[in-house]
Motif scaffolding. Sequence first.
Motif, PDB file in Angstrom:
ATOM      1  N   PHE A   1      -9.229  -2.345  -7.667  1.00  0.00           N
ATOM      2  CA  PHE A   1      -8.457  -0.933  -6.238  1.00  0.00           C
ATOM      3  C   PHE A   1      -7.389  -2.232  -5.207  1.00  0.00           C
ATOM      4  N   LYS A   2      -8.231  -3.212  -4.790  1.00  0.00           N
ATOM      5  CA  LYS A   2      -7.463  -4.291  -3.964  1.00  0.00           C
ATOM      6  C   LYS A   2      -6.348  -5.178  -4.472  1.00  0.00           C
ATOM      7  N   LEU A   3      -7.062  -5.708  -5.924  1.00  0.00           N
ATOM      8  CA  LEU A   3      -5.448  -6.648  -6.591  1.00  0.00           C
ATOM      9  C   LEU A   3      -4.374  -6.260  -6.739  1.00  0.00           C
ATOM     10  N   LYS A   4      -4.792  -4.423  -7.148  1.00  0.00           N
ATOM     11  CA  LYS A   4      -3.324  -4.045  -6.824  1.00  0.00           C
ATOM     12  C   LYS A   4      -2.836  -3.737  -5.826  1.00  0.00           C
ATOM     13  N   ARG A   5      -3.582  -3.075  -5.058  1.00  0.00           N
ATOM     14  CA  ARG A   5      -2.375  -3.358  -3.554  1.00  0.00           C
ATOM     15  C   ARG A   5      -2.142  -4.157  -2.855  1.00  0.00           C
ATOM     16  N   SER A   6      -3.006  -5.330  -3.181  1.00  0.00           N
ATOM     17  CA  SER A   6      -2.511  -6.225  -2.575  1.00  0.00           C
ATOM     18  C   SER A   6      -0.872  -6.855  -3.422  1.00  0.00           C
ATOM     19  N   LYS A   7      -1.188  -6.730  -4.981  1.00  0.00           N
ATOM     20  CA  LYS A   7       0.323  -7.073  -5.894  1.00  0.00           C
ATOM     21  C   LYS A   7       1.208  -5.853  -5.421  1.00  0.00           C
ATOM     22  N   LEU A   8       0.615  -4.953  -4.811  1.00  0.00           N
ATOM     23  CA  LEU A   8       2.181  -3.801  -4.760  1.00  0.00           C
ATOM     24  C   LEU A   8       2.993  -4.603  -2.824  1.00  0.00           C
ATOM     25  N   PHE A   9       1.605  -4.555  -2.147  1.00  0.00           N
ATOM     26  CA  PHE A   9       2.750  -5.465  -1.189  1.00  0.00           C
ATOM     27  C   PHE A   9       3.373  -6.451  -1.423  1.00  0.00           C
ATOM     28  N   ALA A  10       2.351  -7.115  -1.797  1.00  0.00           N
ATOM     29  CA  ALA A  10       3.797  -8.578  -2.288  1.00  0.00           C
ATOM     30  C   ALA A  10       5.232  -8.055  -2.820  1.00  0.00           C
ATOM     31  N   LEU A  11       4.853  -7.436  -3.845  1.00  0.00           N
ATOM     32  CA  LEU A  11       5.898  -7.010  -4.561  1.00  0.00           C
ATOM     33  C   LEU A  11       7.644  -6.257  -3.764  1.00  0.00           C
ATOM     34  N   ALA A  12       6.237  -5.331  -3.220  1.00  0.00           N
ATOM     35  CA  ALA A  12       7.367  -4.317  -2.282  1.00  0.00           C
ATOM     36  C   ALA A  12       8.000  -5.357  -1.452  1.00  0.00           C
TER      37      ALA A  12
ATOM     38  N   ALA B   1      18.275  -8.808 -12.046  1.00  0.00           N
ATOM     39  CA  ALA B   1      16.352  -8.797 -10.734  1.00  0.00           C
ATOM     40  C   ALA B   1      15.984  -7.928 -10.365  1.00  0.00           C
ATOM     41  N   GLY B   2      17.476  -6.455  -9.962  1.00  0.00           N
ATOM     42  CA  GLY B   2      16.712  -5.745  -9.699  1.00  0.00           C
ATOM     43  C   GLY B   2      15.731  -4.708 -10.845  1.00  0.00           C
ATOM     44  N   ILE B   3      16.486  -4.866 -12.468  1.00  0.00           N
ATOM     45  CA  ILE B   3      15.235  -4.010 -13.423  1.00  0.00           C
ATOM     46  C   ILE B   3      14.631  -4.719 -13.140  1.00  0.00           C
ATOM     47  N   ALA B   4      14.400  -5.750 -13.350  1.00  0.00           N
ATOM     48  CA  ALA B   4      13.163  -6.592 -13.494  1.00  0.00           C
ATOM     49  C   ALA B   4      12.090  -6.013 -12.103  1.00  0.00           C
ATOM     50  N   THR B   5      12.379  -6.012 -11.301  1.00  0.00           N
ATOM     51  CA  THR B   5      11.382  -5.934  -9.864  1.00  0.00           C
ATOM     52  C   THR B   5      11.213  -4.836  -9.580  1.00  0.00           C
ATOM     53  N   PHE B   6      12.247  -3.342  -9.924  1.00  0.00           N
ATOM     54  CA  PHE B   6      11.998  -2.698  -9.593  1.00  0.00           C
ATOM     55  C   PHE B   6      10.987  -1.488 -10.812  1.00  0.00           C
ATOM     56  N   THR B   7      10.944  -2.002 -11.971  1.00  0.00           N
ATOM     57  CA  THR B   7      10.784  -1.387 -13.276  1.00  0.00           C
ATOM     58  C   THR B   7       9.160  -2.598 -12.700  1.00  0.00           C
ATOM     59  N   ALA B   8       9.262  -3.253 -12.593  1.00  0.00           N
ATOM     60  CA  ALA B   8       7.605  -4.202 -11.606  1.00  0.00           C
ATOM     61  C   ALA B   8       6.560  -3.158 -10.916  1.00  0.00           C
ATOM     62  N   PHE B   9       7.488  -2.478  -9.957  1.00  0.00           N
ATOM     63  CA  PHE B   9       6.463  -2.276  -8.653  1.00  0.00           C
ATOM     64  C   PHE B   9       6.736  -0.861  -8.841  1.00  0.00           C
ATOM     65  N   VAL B  10       7.651   0.164  -9.418  1.00  0.00           N
ATOM     66  CA  VAL B  10       7.424   0.967  -9.958  1.00  0.00           C
ATOM     67  C   VAL B  10       5.896   1.327 -10.999  1.00  0.00           C
TER      68      VAL B  10
ATOM     69  N   ILE C   1       3.012  -0.787 -11.145  1.00  0.00           N
ATOM     70  CA  ILE C   1       2.087  -1.618 -10.036  1.00  0.00           C
ATOM     71  C   ILE C   1       1.615   0.030  -9.285  1.00  0.00           C
ATOM     72  N   LEU C   2       3.105   0.621  -8.594  1.00  0.00           N
ATOM     73  CA  LEU C   2       2.338   1.911  -7.738  1.00  0.00           C
ATOM     74  C   LEU C   2       1.824   3.369  -8.517  1.00  0.00           C
ATOM     75  N   ALA C   3       2.138   2.979  -9.845  1.00  0.00           N
ATOM     76  CA  ALA C   3       2.113   4.756 -10.333  1.00  0.00           C
ATOM     77  C   ALA C   3       0.536   4.087 -11.275  1.00  0.00           C
ATOM     78  N   GLU C   4      -0.027   2.426 -11.105  1.00  0.00           N
ATOM     79  CA  GLU C   4      -1.693   2.164 -11.501  1.00  0.00           C
ATOM     80  C   GLU C   4      -2.450   2.203  -9.794  1.00  0.00           C
ATOM     81  N   TYR C   5      -1.729   1.775  -8.909  1.00  0.00           N
ATOM     82  CA  TYR C   5      -2.042   2.262  -7.601  1.00  0.00           C
ATOM     83  C   TYR C   5      -2.685   3.566  -7.574  1.00  0.00           C
ATOM     84  N   PHE C   6      -2.006   4.296  -7.853  1.00  0.00           N
ATOM     85  CA  PHE C   6      -2.752   6.259  -7.316  1.00  0.00           C
ATOM     86  C   PHE C   6      -3.102   6.276  -8.620  1.00  0.00           C
ATOM     87  N   LEU C   7      -3.163   5.319 -10.145  1.00  0.00           N
ATOM     88  CA  LEU C   7      -4.377   6.556 -11.071  1.00  0.00           C
ATOM     89  C   LEU C   7      -5.331   5.506 -10.199  1.00  0.00           C
TER      90      LEU C   7
END
Length: 333
Positions: free
Chosen positions: A15-26, A84-93, A95-101
Amino acid sequence: MIPLPLVRKLLKLQFKLKRSKLFALALAVVLLALVLALLYMYAENVGFFTALYWAVITMATIGYGDITPSTLLGRIIAIFASIAGIATFTAFVSILAEYFLSGSIRRMMGMHKVKFKGHYVIMGRGESIESALLELRDAISNGQAENKPIIVVLPDENERKKLTLAEEIEIIIGEFTNKETLERANIKDASYVLLALGDDSESVFVTLMIKQLSNAKVFVEALKHESVSLLKQAGADRVITSRTLAGRLLASSIFEPEVVDVLDDITTALGRYDITSMRIPEVEGMKFGEAFNILYNRGLFLIGYATDEIHLMPPLDTIIPNNAKLLVIKSTM
């Protein structure tokens, strides 16, 4: 089979790693949009807001077509922005889904943290937890207790399986003597804490911890009468000696079983009758006998009142003090 405590630790780390990845990717998405906007400004000679709008729309692959590059450099930037947009937005969505899960799994396992304030916390083991919860919820529904969230804290998953708790009840799983467990239950902002731990020495320690963290009123179930003074010194606002009470009732069952039946009925709001305390300003200053007749006609059987002390069956000409709580028996049918 993987031990449950190890699963909790792994989930907590994940959970902590996902949260840090989420902020970094955002942050990466925002910085990329700003860089692309600045490049597009230079290549197409447009304003910053127009360039930022184009960058976000292009990265998200929406492509309204209202703003299009007219230069070779602008088109090259557009190609890069799309990829770049496809790659970053896909990764962001993702990780966001994994964060809530992950958050949902933590809640399901009782590893989450609550943010309630002024809530009730019930901590312990065994059937005392379930009966306390039922009584409190019934008192809330009848308006006898304030309508606040209830948090139940249990030591492990096995204890939860033994109890029948409503789905809407928030459950925290963790060791009672662990400060992190108390913090997840937000003890600091709780208004009342009920302890039925089944171990008097543990109850003393947990009471001390709670009083260091919170101004909540702490009510404790004690197994031994000699533990009462220790618990009060630890800061317990009220101590209930459950086993000595049970012993007296068992003995009374021999020679006055009807009294035991009455006590069993009136001490729970789930029986046919309930003993409760309430303020009724209109009878304050009246004689006890006059107040008795008025309340009896309303279905309330007045047996006494409480100020700093309990006064049961006072003389009929006793004046009921102001702000006194009346002790009455009422029907719940």
